[in-house]
Design a protein around this motif. Structure first.
Motif, PDB file in Angstrom:
ATOM      1  N   UNK A 199       5.585   9.404 -10.013  1.00 50.94           N
ATOM      2  CA  UNK A 199       6.862   8.688  -9.993  1.00 50.94           C
ATOM      3  C   UNK A 199       6.941   7.695  -8.839  1.00 50.94           C
ATOM      4  N   UNK A 200       5.839   7.535  -8.114  1.00 49.63           N
ATOM      5  CA  UNK A 200       5.740   6.538  -7.041  1.00 49.63           C
ATOM      6  C   UNK A 200       4.873   5.396  -7.553  1.00 49.63           C
ATOM      7  N   UNK A 201       5.435   4.191  -7.594  1.00 50.55           N
ATOM      8  CA  UNK A 201       4.717   3.059  -8.168  1.00 50.55           C
ATOM      9  C   UNK A 201       4.495   1.926  -7.172  1.00 50.55           C
ATOM     10  N   UNK A 202       3.371   1.238  -7.324  1.00 52.17           N
ATOM     11  CA  UNK A 202       3.054   0.080  -6.491  1.00 52.17           C
ATOM     12  C   UNK A 202       1.975  -0.740  -7.165  1.00 52.17           C
ATOM     13  N   UNK A 203       1.654  -1.880  -6.596  1.00 54.03           N
ATOM     14  CA  UNK A 203       0.735  -2.831  -7.224  1.00 54.03           C
ATOM     15  C   UNK A 203      -0.298  -3.292  -6.197  1.00 54.03           C
ATOM     16  N   UNK A 204      -1.557  -3.385  -6.619  1.00 52.96           N
ATOM     17  CA  UNK A 204      -2.621  -3.915  -5.765  1.00 52.96           C
ATOM     18  C   UNK A 204      -3.339  -5.030  -6.501  1.00 52.96           C
ATOM     19  N   UNK A 205      -3.432  -6.193  -5.851  1.00 53.80           N
ATOM     20  CA  UNK A 205      -4.297  -7.261  -6.354  1.00 53.80           C
ATOM     21  C   UNK A 205      -5.690  -7.014  -5.763  1.00 53.80           C
ATOM     22  N   UNK A 206      -6.596  -6.608  -6.618  1.00 53.03           N
ATOM     23  CA  UNK A 206      -7.909  -6.118  -6.224  1.00 53.03           C
ATOM     24  C   UNK A 206      -8.939  -7.241  -6.293  1.00 53.03           C
TER      25      UNK A 206
END
Length: 368
Positions: free
Chosen positions: A49-56
């Motif tokens: 339920x913890x969300x985040x985004x990474x530009x890899x």
């Protein structure tokens, strides 16, 4: 989804005052630490339920991916093979000020990066300028409205998308300027929590406070009151001014204003009634050494991730309880360079830095 941050992931190099040597290729960024702060307080199965985004980028280390996957969060990896992962330099100056500089181009996270699940979040963490804050709130709100139309009215997903999420705004340091204050006041009308650190707050609001003097606390309180309880408009958001080694100061419209010391320091907690009718001071003793603080980088971001979870667990009626969650999250973030280490106790319980988060939370509550 309980928490989503729109902060970035950054590969850091951290430079200190001599003779301490720099640390290179460290996982960092506001998004990382905010996610960690929330994740500490959401063990499996709630970790998803913890969300985040990474530009890899093409240089993204494989061991970073392994570590992040071990946390079991809802991290959306966006592959960008034609570029390097965003990198930056953090330099701690003699006076304790942290200078920050990007070393290559960056890709910011916006509402278009969020997955369908992340659009259902109960809380969003934004770290950006005032104008971008307004744009992100409006963009997220619009996307949630469009997404809600895909579901039958009354279903669980429709209800999540139709509810009002909590927006937590952390202003970027280089735009905490007096010239940005009018636009910041506009942005405050769109968010539920406003959280600069003390240096940022003073720069933005054109004040200079010395918290080693009682008059400094009074000045901070009055300026917070001007923001959360303006005389000519509706009440503002909760203001959480992060004070580093002095903890935090929290002002909520119509409620007590509180200051809470950090985990690694003698606790001196004060409740300040906004009408100045009473003032109560409580002091207890520290049970652990402040020598456990290794690197403050990311502590404030982790605090806000924990604070977001605390608001859900305690509600706005117990803002002090929510602040404790943030304080505990920050304590794990600053015990090492980089991120805390996940593990298991002898009984199979999840630990971070060999400590069960719930045990530290319980111990800190007992101090209060």
């Amino acid at each position: 989804m309980d928490f989503v941050t729109l902060g970035m992931f950054i590969i850091d190099e951290i430079h200190y005052q001599p003779p301490r040597k720099p640390d290179m290729n460290i996982m960092g960024g506001a998004g990382l630490y905010a996610a960690i702060g929330a994740r500490l307080l959401r063990p499996p199965p709630s970790s998803s339920k913890v969300g985040w985004v990474i530009h890899q980028g093409h240089d993204f280390p494989a061991n970073f991916k392994t570590t992040i996957d071990s946390w079991n969060t809802s991290c959306e990896f966006i592959n960008t093979p034609d570029r390097c992962t965003t990198r930056a330099c953090n330099k701690y100056e003699e006076n304790g000020h942290r200078a920050f500089e990007y070393l290559n181009s960056k890709i910011r996270v916006d509402e278009k990066c969020l997955t369908g699940a992340q659009l259902t979040s109960k809380a969003y963490h934004l770290i950006c300028s005032a104008q971008r804050c307004i744009d992100l709130v409006q963009g997220i709100t619009a996307r949630r409205a469009v997404e809600a139309k895909k579901y039958e009215i009354g279903t669980e997903t429709w209800c999540l998308l139709s509810a009002d999420p909590v927006f937590i705004w952390e202003p970027v340091p280089d735009l905490c300027l007096p010239s940005e204050f009018p636009k910041s006041l506009e942005a405050l009308q769109h968010v539920d929590v406003f959280s600069p650190n003390l240096e940022e707050f003073c720069s933005l609001t054109s004040i200079n406070v010395d918290l080693d003097r009682p008059s400094g606390w009074l000045q901070l309180r009055q300026r917070c009151r001007d923001i959360v309880e303006p005389t000519n408009s509706l009440p503002g958001p909760i203001a959480v001014v992060r004070l580093g080694e002095k903890g935090c100061f929290v002002a909520q419209p119509g409620q007590e204003y509180i200051k809470l010391a950090p985990y690694y320091e003698q606790i001196c907690e004060t409740s300040i009634d906004p009408t100045e009718r009473h003032r109560t001071d409580l002091t207890t003793q520290l049970s652990e050494s402040s020598g456990n603080v290794v690197d403050p980088t990311g502590g404030g971001n982790a605090f806000l991730g924990g604070f977001a979870i605390g608001l859900q667990e305690c509600g706005r009626s117990d803002i002090k309880g929510a602040t404790v969650y943030g304080t505990i999250a920050a304590s794990f973030a600053i015990e090492q360079v980089g991120v805390p280490t996940i593990g298991r106790s002898a009984s199979g319980e999840e630990t971070w830095n060999s400590v069960m988060v719930q045990d530290r939370l319980t111990e800190f509550r007992m101090r209060r």
